[in-house]
Design an enzyme around this catalytic site. Structure first.
Site, PDB file in Angstrom:
ATOM      1  N   LEU A 161       0.820  -1.217   0.000  1.00 40.66           N
ATOM      2  CA  LEU A 161       0.000   0.000   0.000  1.00 40.66           C
ATOM      3  C   LEU A 161       0.853   1.267   0.000  1.00 40.66           C
ATOM      4  O   LEU A 161       0.548   2.229  -0.719  1.00 40.66           O
ATOM      5  CB  LEU A 161      -0.920   0.004   1.234  1.00 40.66           C
ATOM      6  N   SER A 197      13.985   3.037  10.812  1.00 44.22           N
ATOM      7  CA  SER A 197      12.865   2.302  11.414  1.00 44.22           C
ATOM      8  C   SER A 197      11.955   3.268  12.159  1.00 44.22           C
ATOM      9  O   SER A 197      12.432   4.106  12.936  1.00 44.22           O
ATOM     10  CB  SER A 197      13.389   1.256  12.400  1.00 44.22           C
ATOM     11  N   VAL A 198      10.672   3.112  11.941  1.00 40.64           N
ATOM     12  CA  VAL A 198       9.701   3.983  12.629  1.00 40.64           C
ATOM     13  C   VAL A 198       9.758   3.804  14.147  1.00 40.64           C
ATOM     14  O   VAL A 198       9.302   4.670  14.892  1.00 40.64           O
ATOM     15  CB  VAL A 198       8.254   3.755  12.126  1.00 40.64           C
ATOM     16  N   SER A 240      -7.113  -0.918  10.865  1.00 38.91           N
ATOM     17  CA  SER A 240      -7.415  -2.178  10.200  1.00 38.91           C
ATOM     18  C   SER A 240      -8.762  -2.664  10.698  1.00 38.91           C
ATOM     19  O   SER A 240      -9.190  -2.333  11.805  1.00 38.91           O
ATOM     20  CB  SER A 240      -6.320  -3.178  10.568  1.00 38.91           C
ATOM     21  N   TYR A 250      -1.866  -7.078  16.965  1.00 34.44           N
ATOM     22  CA  TYR A 250      -2.123  -6.189  15.825  1.00 34.44           C
ATOM     23  C   TYR A 250      -3.411  -5.371  16.049  1.00 34.44           C
ATOM     24  O   TYR A 250      -3.450  -4.158  15.824  1.00 34.44           O
ATOM     25  CB  TYR A 250      -2.235  -7.092  14.601  1.00 34.44           C
ATOM     26  N   LYS A 296      -3.850  -1.370  16.284  1.00 35.33           N
ATOM     27  CA  LYS A 296      -4.621  -0.694  15.238  1.00 35.33           C
ATOM     28  C   LYS A 296      -5.762   0.149  15.803  1.00 35.33           C
ATOM     29  O   LYS A 296      -6.043   1.234  15.292  1.00 35.33           O
ATOM     30  CB  LYS A 296      -5.151  -1.724  14.239  1.00 35.33           C
ATOM     31  N   ALA A 341      -6.346  -4.893   1.180  1.00 32.18           N
ATOM     32  CA  ALA A 341      -5.579  -4.969  -0.059  1.00 32.18           C
ATOM     33  C   ALA A 341      -4.795  -6.264  -0.158  1.00 32.18           C
ATOM     34  O   ALA A 341      -4.354  -6.811   0.853  1.00 32.18           O
ATOM     35  CB  ALA A 341      -4.617  -3.781  -0.148  1.00 32.18           C
ATOM     36  N   GLY A 342      -4.599  -6.693  -1.381  1.00 35.36           N
ATOM     37  CA  GLY A 342      -3.753  -7.848  -1.643  1.00 35.36           C
ATOM     38  C   GLY A 342      -2.302  -7.420  -1.643  1.00 35.36           C
ATOM     39  O   GLY A 342      -1.827  -6.799  -2.588  1.00 35.36           O
TER      40      GLY A 342
HETATM   41  P1  NAI Z   1       3.453  -4.607   3.467  1.00 35.87           P
HETATM   42  O1  NAI Z   1       4.121  -5.638   4.323  1.00 35.87           O
HETATM   43  O2  NAI Z   1       3.654  -4.702   1.991  1.00 35.87           O
HETATM   44  O3  NAI Z   1       3.894  -3.142   3.904  1.00 35.87           O
HETATM   45  C1  NAI Z   1       4.376  -2.796   5.166  1.00 35.87           C
HETATM   46  C2  NAI Z   1       5.713  -2.132   4.985  1.00 35.87           C
HETATM   47  O4  NAI Z   1       6.166  -1.597   6.247  1.00 35.87           O
HETATM   48  C3  NAI Z   1       6.789  -3.102   4.514  1.00 35.87           C
HETATM   49  O5  NAI Z   1       7.351  -2.645   3.297  1.00 35.87           O
HETATM   50  C4  NAI Z   1       7.785  -3.125   5.649  1.00 35.87           C
HETATM   51  O6  NAI Z   1       9.127  -3.295   5.246  1.00 35.87           O
HETATM   52  C5  NAI Z   1       7.555  -1.775   6.299  1.00 35.87           C
HETATM   53  N1  NAI Z   1       8.018  -1.743   7.692  1.00 35.87           N
HETATM   54  C6  NAI Z   1       7.840  -2.691   8.637  1.00 35.87           C
HETATM   55  N2  NAI Z   1       8.420  -2.327   9.788  1.00 35.87           N
HETATM   56  C7  NAI Z   1       8.973  -1.106   9.579  1.00 35.87           C
HETATM   57  C8  NAI Z   1       9.699  -0.216  10.392  1.00 35.87           C
HETATM   58  N3  NAI Z   1       9.975  -0.495  11.671  1.00 35.87           N
HETATM   59  N4  NAI Z   1      10.115   0.959   9.858  1.00 35.87           N
HETATM   60  C9  NAI Z   1       9.844   1.264   8.567  1.00 35.87           C
HETATM   61  N5  NAI Z   1       9.158   0.445   7.744  1.00 35.87           N
HETATM   62  C10 NAI Z   1       8.733  -0.735   8.245  1.00 35.87           C
HETATM   63  O7  NAI Z   1       1.906  -4.663   3.820  1.00 35.87           O
HETATM   64  P2  NAI Z   1       0.692  -3.683   3.449  1.00 35.87           P
HETATM   65  O8  NAI Z   1      -0.493  -4.539   3.350  1.00 35.87           O
HETATM   66  O9  NAI Z   1       1.029  -2.785   2.338  1.00 35.87           O
HETATM   67  O10 NAI Z   1       0.528  -2.860   4.798  1.00 35.87           O
HETATM   68  C11 NAI Z   1       0.540  -1.439   4.882  1.00 35.87           C
HETATM   69  C12 NAI Z   1      -0.242  -1.017   6.105  1.00 35.87           C
HETATM   70  O11 NAI Z   1      -1.632  -1.338   5.909  1.00 35.87           O
HETATM   71  C13 NAI Z   1       0.171  -1.712   7.392  1.00 35.87           C
HETATM   72  O12 NAI Z   1       0.104  -0.803   8.460  1.00 35.87           O
HETATM   73  C14 NAI Z   1      -0.890  -2.778   7.558  1.00 35.87           C
HETATM   74  O13 NAI Z   1      -1.032  -3.177   8.904  1.00 35.87           O
HETATM   75  C15 NAI Z   1      -2.105  -2.046   7.038  1.00 35.87           C
HETATM   76  N6  NAI Z   1      -3.211  -2.898   6.646  1.00 35.87           N
HETATM   77  C16 NAI Z   1      -3.139  -3.684   5.537  1.00 35.87           C
HETATM   78  C17 NAI Z   1      -4.224  -4.463   5.201  1.00 35.87           C
HETATM   79  C18 NAI Z   1      -4.241  -5.264   3.958  1.00 35.87           C
HETATM   80  O14 NAI Z   1      -5.330  -5.822   3.639  1.00 35.87           O
HETATM   81  N7  NAI Z   1      -3.150  -5.378   3.226  1.00 35.87           N
HETATM   82  C19 NAI Z   1      -5.422  -4.537   6.050  1.00 35.87           C
HETATM   83  C20 NAI Z   1      -5.407  -3.636   7.159  1.00 35.87           C
HETATM   84  C21 NAI Z   1      -4.322  -2.873   7.438  1.00 35.87           C
END
Ligand code: NAI
Length: 295
Positions: free
Chosen positions: A19, A72-73, A151, A164, A168, A196-197
């Site tokens: 995303l 890192s955040v 989420s 989680y 959230k 999202a996928g």
């Molecule tokens: P994703 O795993 O592709 O993206 C998350 C990104 O955060 C990764 O690229 C990862 O390297 C980065 N990350 C992790 N720890 C970190 C840190 N300490 N510092 C900096 N970057 C860090 O997964 P996605 O799905 O794109 O997730 C994005 C957000 O959306 C997340 O917060 C996730 O919890 C949330 N979300 C996603 C859903 C979905 O259906 N994909 C559903 C609900 C929430």
């Protein structure tokens, strides 16, 4: 009507994939200068890579402006340094999308305290760190747009995601106070609950659904929520091109006939009756609603 991000500076955390990448690409395509932050670790938060760099290259190839940050955040000092670097280059920070996240799913019975702490640290403390790092700048500018990523798990629950889910819903709570504190400085704070996928959901979605729920289909809602005319204090669900609103509501409730737990039991249906429920804009409205029952 065109929503432009010309002359806006945006930080998107966790934008090396999924995303965050979709948000960063679309913000840049619409004129924003973008800091692409990503630690580049695995789904459980271990390891690191230069995932952010590849997204910057995509943006630059498309004619946009961006730089990468591998911090890192969870490390406040690293987020402060990232903000300083963006300000040194572009002079301001208009938009922060707190998107970075990890998963360590297990039923609560099997979840180690460390896995609870780590997931809360990345999502909740991580978003607080980044927000704190931009907050004074946005106040000084009298302009800021902040998006928290919640989420459906946080809002509604999901088996195996206690850590989680706690983080959230915490983010939605953080947004609810920050929108109040930011209002007089032109700072708007919203929350998105995406579907999202991505690699986070790759083992949940069947292949066809994975495509139908492409991250690009969440980006329109996210971008609107950080645009100039964004609302504030909204919780917006988005997936596959469908956009929804979620609310935390309060029923009028009941004034107890007697100050006993038995009275609560007897009046239960009246207490939970949703007729006349409100969506309070601040905690004080609960007190006001109680007072109005006493009059
Ligand atoms: P994703 O795993 O592709 O993206 C998350 C990104 O955060 C990764 O690229 C990862 O390297 C980065 N990350 C992790 N720890 C970190 C840190 N300490 N510092 C900096 N970057 C860090 O997964 P996605 O799905 O794109 O997730 C994005 C957000 O959306 C997340 O917060 C996730 O919890 C949330 N979300 C996603 C859903 C979905 O259906 N994909 C559903 C609900 C929430």
């Amino acid at each position: 009507m065109t929503i432009s991000f010309d002359n806006r500076v945006a930080i998107v955390t966790g934008a090396g994939g999924g995303l965050g990448r979709a948000y960063a690409l679309e913000l840049a395509r619409r004129g924003a200068k973008v800091v692409v932050n990503d630690l580049g670790g695995a789904r459980d938060g271990t390891g690191h890579s230069d995932a952010a760099l590849a997204v910057v290259q995509e943006i630059e190839t498309a004619g946009g402006e961006a730089f990468s940050n591998g911090g890192s955040v969870t490390e406040y000092d690293q987020m402060v340094a990232m903000v300083e670097a963006a300000k040194a280059r572009w002079g301001r920070i208009d938009i922060l999308i707190n998107n970075a996240g990890v998963l360590r799913d297990r039923s609560f019975a099997k979840m180690e305290p460390e896995d609870f702490r780590f997931v809360v640290d990345v999502h909740l403390n991580g978003s607080a760190n980044c927000t704190k790092a931009v907050w004074d700048t946005m106040r000084d500018q009298n302009y800021g747009r902040i998006l928290m990523t919640a989420s459906s798990t946080g809002l509604f629950g999901n088996f195996g995601q206690a850590n989680y889910g706690a983080a959230k819903l915490g983010l939605a709570g953080l947004a609810k106070t920050l929108h109040l504190e930011g209002a007089k400085y032109g700072i708007k704070v919203n929350t998105i609950a995406p579907v999202a996928g991505t690699r986070m959901t790759e083992d949940i979605f069947p292949e066809a659904a994975f495509k139908a729920f492409a991250p690009e289909k969440v980006a329109p809602a996210a971008l609107f929520l950080v645009s100039e005319d964004a609302p504030t204090n909204m919780i917006i669900g988005a997936g596959a091109g469908v956009v929804q609103a979620a609310y935390v509501t309060l029923t009028p409730g009941a004034r107890l006939a007697e100050l006993t737990p038995e009275s609560v039991a007897v009046q239960w249906n009246e207490i939970i009756d949703r007729k006349g429920e409100i969506v309070p804009n601040s905690g004080a409205e609960q007190t006001m609603s109680i007072m109005s029952q006493l009059q």
